[in-house]
Scaffold this active site. Structure first.
Site, PDB file in Angstrom:
ATOM      1  N   GLU A  77      -6.100  -7.400  -1.153  1.00 23.67           N
ATOM      2  CA  GLU A  77      -6.452  -7.320   0.265  1.00 23.67           C
ATOM      3  C   GLU A  77      -7.740  -6.538   0.405  1.00 23.67           C
ATOM      4  O   GLU A  77      -7.918  -5.500  -0.242  1.00 23.67           O
ATOM      5  CB  GLU A  77      -5.334  -6.607   1.054  1.00 23.67           C
ATOM      6  CG  GLU A  77      -5.641  -6.459   2.543  1.00 23.67           C
ATOM      7  CD  GLU A  77      -4.602  -5.601   3.274  1.00 23.67           C
ATOM      8  OE1 GLU A  77      -3.391  -5.837   3.090  1.00 23.67           O
ATOM      9  OE2 GLU A  77      -5.019  -4.679   4.005  1.00 23.67           O
TER      10      GLU A  77
ATOM     11  N   GLU B 263       0.826  -1.206   0.000  1.00 27.19           N
ATOM     12  CA  GLU B 263       0.000   0.000   0.000  1.00 27.19           C
ATOM     13  C   GLU B 263       0.861   1.257   0.000  1.00 27.19           C
ATOM     14  O   GLU B 263       1.114   1.850   1.056  1.00 27.19           O
ATOM     15  CB  GLU B 263      -0.940   0.021   1.218  1.00 27.19           C
ATOM     16  CG  GLU B 263      -2.011  -1.045   1.148  1.00 27.19           C
ATOM     17  CD  GLU B 263      -3.084  -0.894   2.222  1.00 27.19           C
ATOM     18  OE1 GLU B 263      -2.903  -0.072   3.163  1.00 27.19           O
ATOM     19  OE2 GLU B 263      -4.107  -1.602   2.118  1.00 27.19           O
TER      20      GLU B 263
END
Ligand code: IDC
Length: 496
Positions: free
Chosen positions: A414, A322
């Site tokens: 995710e 991320e």
């Protein structure tokens, strides 16, 4: 028209090209004008939708054998762009496009053909190019009229046509292996080596598939949750397709013991393989959000795992979890340095690239997917990451995913059924809306987390990983129950 001046080669030299169209197509228009067999022939077929299209380009060499080729053509409309290609390396300058062969399709004997493709975007109109060059020589030859009429329908944006299965990178000197029939019923036995085709993840038959599975929690904290019994439950009881192996880099992760974490990841790759599960190797960067902070570590780590796992069909690489607080161009720069390290060892594996704003396609930092579409990572066989937490991220994120899905290959590596903190109650309505959308778009996903962490996102009740039982529902949290019910439904993978 791109023209690469080079000495004429016998057989590739074409005279009198004027007016000879190797192809003219609006939707699909095979060449019907058989020309003298000289040089090269190209068929270029497209499937278009509002603002986008998939092009399938078959190149036939009618001249001397070549070892490495560059196809050139010019888009007739200045609003047309190559967004993402496969089976060739694309470059566009103005309206001029070149597609360069890759290692496995550069050798073209006399009479041999190869097929490449790309997804494009268009603004005002989408006419097809009408002239092509191969290694600088105009293609005028050919009798390549398809024997079966090609599809002429306009597919919905999310389903590009069943593109010719891209090659699975056989070495150029050996004939391509014939695809073996499935020898088992596991996800890897059925689907084999995966490859990105169009905006989809495709299986060994070149058909779009969706993988559904679970993510580990941080290996530095929850190693006890990943053992034979828990992975048997994931494969057999949950009927999952995918294990995401989440290796944090900071927070007592990889940086503290590179060899130990690399070995731990490899062991889990093997355990997934033994159960016919795909293994998504997640280089779990989070804080700091700039992936460049870990560039050297990423190169070292991916060099090791790609060398060690190159022969396996079940490995997918996720090069940064991320990114946050950095521009898309920084992420792209990182990707363009890490991907070649993987490709050097494992040329045919799918690689997934994180996106801006905690892999929100930029939305969480005020952007959107246009920044990627307009400036894609220069590599083929890649996908882009999208993450969401259902209780926090709702319609505006779903709308952006829907919009982006027709233009970019997406993988939800995710997501949580709860809030972005990883804790709180399951938001069933939002989670259902999300997973219905992903199912419809055939976007693969991994849920956070297959662990017994004391937080709402964990699938198992606290303490489960210190017992021996993982199958069934008695050990599950609300989130675990919700996810097991979704993942257990049949997969229906295409087998031809
Ligand atoms: C969370 C974990 C939590 C841990 C925290 C910090 O659930 O136990 O303390 O990370 O490491 C992400 C991240 C993922 C987060 C998750 C939930 O990829 O590492 O896990 N999340 O906050 N992005 C959005 C949410």
């Amino acid at each position: 028209m791109i023209s690469i001046p080079r000495p004429s080669r016998r057989g590739l030299l074409v005279g009198g090209a004027a007016g000879a169209l190797a192809l003219a197509a609006t939707a699909v228009l095979p060449m019907t004008n058989a020309m003298a067999a000289t040089g090269c022939a190209v068929t270029y077929t497209t499937s278009s939708w509002q603002g986008g299209f998939t092009a399938t380009v078959t190149i036939k060499n009618l001249g001397d054998p070549v070892n490495g080729w560059t196809l050139g053509f010019t888009f007739p409309d200045s609003g047309q762009r190559v967004v993402q290609g496969w089976s060739a390396t694309y470059q566009q300058s103005g309206s001029a496009v070149t597609a360069r062969s890759v290692d496995y399709n550069g050798a073209l004997a006399t009479g041999a053909s190869t097929t490449i493709g790309f997804n494009g975007s268009w603004t005002s109109a989408n006419p097809s190019p009408t002239s092509f060059t191969l290694n600088g020589t105009t293609c005028t030859g050919g009798t390549t009229t398809p024997t079966t009429p090609p599809p002429s329908t306009t597919p919905p944006p999310t389903t590009p046509p069943p593109t010719t299965p891209p090659p699975t990178t056989p070495p150029p000197t050996t004939p391509p292996p014939s695809t073996p029939p499935p020898t088992g019923t596991t996800p890897v036995a059925i689907n084999g080596q995966l490859r990105v085709c169009g905006v989809n993840l495709c299986n060994q038959y070149g058909r779009p598939i969706q993988l559904r599975g679970m993510s580990t929690h941080g290996l530095q904290w929850f190693a006890q949750c990943y053992n034979d019994a828990s992975l048997n439950a994931l494969a057999d009881d949950w009927q999952a397709d995918l294990l995401r192996i989440s290796m944090y880099v900071q927070e007592e992760g990889y940086e503290t013991n590179p060899t130990g974490f690399t070995n731990q990841v490899n062991t889990l790759v093997d355990k997934a393989e033994a159960r016919g599960l795909y293994a998504l190797i997640d280089f779990h960067t989070l804080t700091p959000g700039d992936p460049m902070y870990n560039l050297d570590r990423a190169k070292t780590f991916f060099a090791a795992v790609s060398a060690r796992n190159a022969a396996k069909k079940n490995v997918i690489y996720e090069i940064t979890n991320e990114p946050n607080g950095v521009s898309w161009s920084t992420i792209k720069n990182y990707a363009e340095q890490v991907i070649p390290v993987i490709r050097a060892n494992d040329p045919d594996a799918v690689v997934i690239v994180g996106t801006r704003g905690w892999s929100s396609l930029g939305v969480s930092e005020g952007g959107n997917s246009d920044e990627i579409v307009n400036n894609p990572v220069r590599a083929d066989n890649i996908m882009y990451t999208f993450h969401f937490y259902a209780a926090s991220h709702k319609d505006n994120y779903r709308n952006e995913v829907q919009r982006a899905a027709s233009r970019l290959p997406l993988f939800v590596t995710e997501f949580g059924t709860v809030s972005y903190t990883g804790d709180g109650a399951v938001d069933s309505a939002s989670s259902t809306a999300w997973l219905d959308l992903l199912d419809r778009l055939k976007i693969s996903y991994a849920n956070w987390t297959y662990s017994d962490a004391s937080e709402g996102s964990a699938a198992f009740k606290p303490g489960t990983c210190y017992g021996g039982t993982y199958a069934g529902t008695s050990v599950l949290t609300d989130s675990g129950n919700f996810m097991r019910n979704r993942i257990r439904t049949p997969d229906n993978f295409p087998t031809s």
